[in-house]
Write an enzyme that holds these catalytic residues in place. Sequence first.
Site, PDB file in Angstrom:
ATOM      1  N   ARG A   6      26.096 -28.666 -16.441  1.00 34.76           N
ATOM      2  CA  ARG A   6      27.321 -27.890 -16.656  1.00 34.76           C
ATOM      3  C   ARG A   6      28.563 -28.771 -16.509  1.00 34.76           C
ATOM      4  O   ARG A   6      29.557 -28.585 -17.205  1.00 34.76           O
ATOM      5  CB  ARG A   6      27.352 -26.712 -15.679  1.00 34.76           C
ATOM      6  CG  ARG A   6      26.453 -25.554 -16.123  1.00 34.76           C
ATOM      7  CD  ARG A   6      26.284 -24.509 -15.038  1.00 34.76           C
ATOM      8  NE  ARG A   6      25.455 -25.012 -13.956  1.00 34.76           N
ATOM      9  CZ  ARG A   6      25.551 -24.611 -12.695  1.00 34.76           C
ATOM     10  NH1 ARG A   6      26.482 -23.730 -12.344  1.00 34.76           N
ATOM     11  NH2 ARG A   6      24.744 -25.096 -11.774  1.00 34.76           N
ATOM     12  N   ASP A  47      22.992 -29.685  -7.814  1.00 35.06           N
ATOM     13  CA  ASP A  47      23.062 -28.773  -8.949  1.00 35.06           C
ATOM     14  C   ASP A  47      24.383 -28.923  -9.711  1.00 35.06           C
ATOM     15  O   ASP A  47      25.406 -29.277  -9.133  1.00 35.06           O
ATOM     16  CB  ASP A  47      22.922 -27.332  -8.440  1.00 35.06           C
ATOM     17  CG  ASP A  47      22.683 -26.345  -9.558  1.00 35.06           C
ATOM     18  OD1 ASP A  47      22.149 -26.756 -10.609  1.00 35.06           O
ATOM     19  OD2 ASP A  47      23.017 -25.161  -9.388  1.00 35.06           O
ATOM     20  N   HIS A  53      23.522 -36.012 -15.790  1.00 40.38           N
ATOM     21  CA  HIS A  53      22.491 -36.479 -14.858  1.00 40.38           C
ATOM     22  C   HIS A  53      22.810 -37.891 -14.363  1.00 40.38           C
ATOM     23  O   HIS A  53      22.600 -38.215 -13.187  1.00 40.38           O
ATOM     24  CB  HIS A  53      21.125 -36.453 -15.539  1.00 40.38           C
ATOM     25  CG  HIS A  53      20.650 -35.070 -15.874  1.00 40.38           C
ATOM     26  ND1 HIS A  53      20.616 -34.050 -14.947  1.00 40.38           N
ATOM     27  CD2 HIS A  53      20.179 -34.537 -17.044  1.00 40.38           C
ATOM     28  CE1 HIS A  53      20.147 -32.945 -15.519  1.00 40.38           C
ATOM     29  NE2 HIS A  53      19.888 -33.217 -16.790  1.00 40.38           N
ATOM     30  N   ARG A  89      21.339 -19.656  -4.373  1.00 40.47           N
ATOM     31  CA  ARG A  89      19.906 -19.517  -4.089  1.00 40.47           C
ATOM     32  C   ARG A  89      19.357 -20.888  -3.728  1.00 40.47           C
ATOM     33  O   ARG A  89      20.006 -21.907  -3.970  1.00 40.47           O
ATOM     34  CB  ARG A  89      19.157 -18.921  -5.287  1.00 40.47           C
ATOM     35  CG  ARG A  89      19.338 -19.674  -6.590  1.00 40.47           C
ATOM     36  CD  ARG A  89      18.502 -19.061  -7.710  1.00 40.47           C
ATOM     37  NE  ARG A  89      18.743 -19.757  -8.976  1.00 40.47           N
ATOM     38  CZ  ARG A  89      19.621 -19.369  -9.898  1.00 40.47           C
ATOM     39  NH1 ARG A  89      20.354 -18.284  -9.690  1.00 40.47           N
ATOM     40  NH2 ARG A  89      19.770 -20.050 -11.023  1.00 40.47           N
ATOM     41  N   ARG A 120      24.260 -26.638  -1.316  1.00 40.54           N
ATOM     42  CA  ARG A 120      24.051 -26.500  -2.759  1.00 40.54           C
ATOM     43  C   ARG A 120      25.389 -26.391  -3.473  1.00 40.54           C
ATOM     44  O   ARG A 120      26.062 -25.371  -3.400  1.00 40.54           O
ATOM     45  CB  ARG A 120      23.201 -25.278  -3.106  1.00 40.54           C
ATOM     46  CG  ARG A 120      23.006 -25.158  -4.629  1.00 40.54           C
ATOM     47  CD  ARG A 120      21.954 -24.158  -5.028  1.00 40.54           C
ATOM     48  NE  ARG A 120      21.660 -24.295  -6.462  1.00 40.54           N
ATOM     49  CZ  ARG A 120      20.566 -23.857  -7.046  1.00 40.54           C
ATOM     50  NH1 ARG A 120      19.634 -23.249  -6.326  1.00 40.54           N
ATOM     51  NH2 ARG A 120      20.376 -24.026  -8.341  1.00 40.54           N
ATOM     52  N   SER A 171       9.616 -28.584  -9.797  1.00 39.42           N
ATOM     53  CA  SER A 171       8.399 -28.287 -10.555  1.00 39.42           C
ATOM     54  C   SER A 171       8.724 -27.426 -11.776  1.00 39.42           C
ATOM     55  O   SER A 171       8.073 -27.533 -12.821  1.00 39.42           O
ATOM     56  CB  SER A 171       7.384 -27.581  -9.650  1.00 39.42           C
ATOM     57  OG  SER A 171       7.961 -26.445  -9.036  1.00 39.42           O
ATOM     58  N   GLU A 172       9.752 -26.590 -11.651  1.00 42.85           N
ATOM     59  CA  GLU A 172      10.165 -25.753 -12.772  1.00 42.85           C
ATOM     60  C   GLU A 172      10.883 -26.548 -13.864  1.00 42.85           C
ATOM     61  O   GLU A 172      10.939 -26.112 -15.023  1.00 42.85           O
ATOM     62  CB  GLU A 172      11.075 -24.622 -12.279  1.00 42.85           C
ATOM     63  CG  GLU A 172      10.375 -23.567 -11.426  1.00 42.85           C
ATOM     64  CD  GLU A 172      10.095 -24.036 -10.002  1.00 42.85           C
ATOM     65  OE1 GLU A 172       9.195 -23.458  -9.361  1.00 42.85           O
ATOM     66  OE2 GLU A 172      10.765 -24.993  -9.536  1.00 42.85           O
ATOM     67  N   ASN A 173      11.423 -27.707 -13.508  1.00 43.98           N
ATOM     68  CA  ASN A 173      12.136 -28.526 -14.498  1.00 43.98           C
ATOM     69  C   ASN A 173      11.212 -29.090 -15.578  1.00 43.98           C
ATOM     70  O   ASN A 173      11.690 -29.548 -16.625  1.00 43.98           O
ATOM     71  CB  ASN A 173      12.880 -29.674 -13.821  1.00 43.98           C
ATOM     72  CG  ASN A 173      14.090 -29.229 -13.026  1.00 43.98           C
ATOM     73  OD1 ASN A 173      14.560 -29.942 -12.139  1.00 43.98           O
ATOM     74  ND2 ASN A 173      14.605 -28.033 -13.301  1.00 43.98           N
ATOM     75  N   TRP A 174       9.892 -29.031 -15.334  1.00 42.27           N
ATOM     76  CA  TRP A 174       8.949 -29.463 -16.366  1.00 42.27           C
ATOM     77  C   TRP A 174       9.026 -28.567 -17.604  1.00 42.27           C
ATOM     78  O   TRP A 174       8.507 -28.923 -18.666  1.00 42.27           O
ATOM     79  CB  TRP A 174       7.520 -29.465 -15.823  1.00 42.27           C
ATOM     80  CG  TRP A 174       7.214 -30.596 -14.899  1.00 42.27           C
ATOM     81  CD1 TRP A 174       7.043 -30.543 -13.541  1.00 42.27           C
ATOM     82  CD2 TRP A 174       7.016 -31.967 -15.255  1.00 42.27           C
ATOM     83  NE1 TRP A 174       6.769 -31.791 -13.027  1.00 42.27           N
ATOM     84  CE2 TRP A 174       6.741 -32.683 -14.059  1.00 42.27           C
ATOM     85  CE3 TRP A 174       7.052 -32.666 -16.464  1.00 42.27           C
ATOM     86  CZ2 TRP A 174       6.504 -34.061 -14.048  1.00 42.27           C
ATOM     87  CZ3 TRP A 174       6.813 -34.038 -16.455  1.00 42.27           C
ATOM     88  CH2 TRP A 174       6.541 -34.712 -15.258  1.00 42.27           C
TER      89      TRP A 174
END
Length: 226
Positions: A16, A12, A29, A180, A174, A58-61
Amino acid sequence: MTNIKHLAIIMDGNARWAATHNLPKSEGHRAGADKVHELLPEFINLKIPYITLYTFSSENWQRSNTEISFLMRLLNIYLKKELDNLHKNGIKIKVIGRLNLLSDSLQKQINNAIELTKDNNKLTLCIAFSYGSRQEITDACTKIIASGKTEILESDIQNALYDPEMPDVDLLIRPGGVFRISNFLLWQAAYAELYFSQKYWPDFNKEDIINAIDDYSKRKRTFGKR
């Protein structure tokens, strides 16, 4: 040397990190992918047999088409660029997630990497891409129901996961200052020790990995027992 059998990392903070350096997200990236290349030798030296990296959820879509397209290209480029070196160093590649959502060319590149390295045994590098743990568990249950089973055991779910051979997570790291686990390996990390860092992933280094492992080694894992 460590007794960790499975280290999972949520990589992560790339975007940023880029913002703090006045760079586009794509460069963040790219720096994150370069960090994997930098740290892999350390993982081998530590004799950690299984590493899972959360690279695209999956949320990055839901992100912009531009960012998604870049991340797809980045994985393709990484596999092409690094595959020979990974294979030479005895690293087995696995990729988990809803890979059917990826382009045919990227699926082909992934399958080629998996096939080439399938017999390697020095370290397993599992890339979680187009991955969400709720989706994985849902897909596992759907697979079991389709098989005709009417009574589902815990072992049935384990055997229907994307990688049934994946060991339980010992330590989940993380970076990025977020506290989280974001739908990552919920089944496999049921008893994982969690380690959070304020550093962004591109700034993470060998010393940070060692610090996380040292912190882990001082903890007493009870697995619900006293």
